[in-house]
Design a protein around this motif. Structure first.
Motif, PDB file in Angstrom:
ATOM      1  N   TYR A   4      70.340  24.795  86.841  1.00 21.04           N
ATOM      2  CA  TYR A   4      71.161  25.693  86.966  1.00 21.04           C
ATOM      3  C   TYR A   4      71.201  26.303  85.405  1.00 21.04           C
ATOM      4  CZ  TYR A   4      72.789  23.148  90.770  1.00 21.04           C
ATOM      5  OH  TYR A   4      72.857  22.445  92.127  1.00 21.04           O
ATOM      6  N   SER A  21      72.154  25.911  80.056  1.00 22.21           N
ATOM      7  CA  SER A  21      71.593  25.404  81.348  1.00 22.21           C
ATOM      8  C   SER A  21      71.923  23.827  81.567  1.00 22.21           C
ATOM      9  CB  SER A  21      70.067  25.754  81.618  1.00 22.21           C
ATOM     10  OG  SER A  21      69.889  27.351  81.435  1.00 22.21           O
ATOM     11  N   LEU A  42      73.373  31.259  87.275  1.00 24.46           N
ATOM     12  CA  LEU A  42      74.699  31.281  87.055  1.00 24.46           C
ATOM     13  C   LEU A  42      75.495  32.241  86.042  1.00 24.46           C
ATOM     14  CD1 LEU A  42      75.518  27.501  87.503  1.00 24.46           C
ATOM     15  CD2 LEU A  42      75.379  29.190  89.367  1.00 24.46           C
TER      16      LEU A  42
END
Length: 356
Positions: A4, A21, A42
């Motif tokens: 992510y 991340s 994100l």
């Protein structure tokens, strides 16, 4: 393995959001040492650890059901009672909880129980209670005041004074010391200053054996010369049920903070819905607390207090991947949960396109 990237991630050590991340392998946060199978951007989202409700009856007192769905208390007492044996894993409140970013709860019996049961901490998903349990036999629970007294009278048809309650509590603590020496955490529901003062006396008498903590603590700031351990504060967003709660107000959070009394948040679901846990945090901010301190108390602070910080409560390598993606700062009143993950698995998503 999923990475992510670019999200604003809450750092529990600095208590701030930083663009960074993180990577999830199976059930855990893992170091980014291998190339991920999937990558999810994100950018523009806020990411926090899953929120933890530090006192709840979710799964014990099933919402929408009458007496047959209420397994939150027993009239008599026994040291072997455990909330794990009463939790219903299909309570519809669990799905509502994860849709509001709450991934775990500390399950405590009803305030009707003078002597409650062994408490447990559970995740809000899975199909069996054993799968849900993060930690069991966490503490022994007690309740003093209006509800315990009235319930005892209704069952036994005789009055129970505070003197009588004190006698029962002291005897039970002695039994726990002898029969269950591995459990040292004691949580006691209390609102009135007179009951909180009694807990202070118990601390003096049994403090070398047990670690006492208060649930609610509505009138705690009436006692200026008394020190307390962690308070499981709230809920303040609720109706005033009886006169012991006349002083209940969100100002409690600021008063605890100002007096350096450590505390965590709770809803005591279904007294207030678990979905209102974030609202309790927002009320604390309104009363003057810093947002970063509130977020810490809802996540890592709660995990530390409950003794599960080695398992969950932060976005850190080696911990269970319990985390929530928000469309804006979680303590904005209009913030929405985009997705909730428990042990690396997505258990809720608001947007159909949010697939990972």
């Amino acid at each position: 393995m999923t990475r992510y990237i670019n999200g604003l991630v809450f750092n529990s050590e600095t208590r701030s959001f930083n663009k960074q991340s993180f990577q999830v392998q199976g059930q855990y946060f893992e170091p980014a040492t291998h190339s991920p199978e999937t990558e999810l951007d994100l950018d523009g989202y806020y990411i926090t650890p899953g929120f933890i409700d530090s006192c709840s009856q979710i799964g014990l007192a099933e919402i929408g059901i009458r007496w047959e769905g209420d397994d939150s208390y027993e009239f008599d007492s026994h040291l072997q009672y455990s909330v794990v044996d009463g939790i219903y894993p299909f309570d519809t409140a669990f799905q509502k909880a994860v849709s509001h970013g709450v991934t775990a709860s500390h399950i405590v019996p009803s305030p009707k129980s003078l002597i409650g049961a062994k408490t447990a901490i559970i995740h809000h998903t899975h199909t069996t209670v054993d799968e849900m349990v993060i930690s069991k036999d966490v503490a022994y629970s007690f309740s003093i005041g209006h509800q315990a007294k009235s319930t005892f009278f209704a069952e036994k048809k005789k009055p129970l004074t505070r003197m009588g309650m004190a006698k029962i509590l002291r005897e039970t603590l002695q039994q726990i010391q002898q029969q269950e020496p591995s459990i040292t955490k004691i949580v006691i529901r209390a609102h009135k200053a007179v009951d909180l003062e009694f807990i202070s006396r118990l601390q003096q008498e049994f403090g070398s054996i047990f670690d006492f903590h208060i649930i609610h603590g509505t009138e705690i700031t009436f006692l200026h010369e008394t020190s307390f351990n962690t308070v499981i504060a709230g809920p303040t967003f609720r109706y005033i049920e009886h006169n012991e709660m006349m002083a209940l107000s969100p100002k409690l959070y600021h008063q605890l903070y100002k007096n350096n009394i450590p505390f965590v948040f709770c809803t005591d679901h279904p007294v207030s819905s678990t979905s209102h846990l974030t609202l309790e945090g927002c009320l604390a901010v309104r009363e003057g607390m810093a947002r970063q301190d509130v977020l810490y108390a809802l996540t890592t602070g709660a995990a530390n207090f409950l003794g599960i910080a080695h398992k969950t409560g932060a976005i850190r390598d080696g911990l269970l991947a319990d985390f929530v993606i928000w469309d804006k700062h979680p303590l904005n009143l209009d913030a929405q949960v985009v997705a909730t993950y428990i042990k690396g698995t997505k258990v809720y998503a608001r947007e159909e396109g949010f697939t990972q």
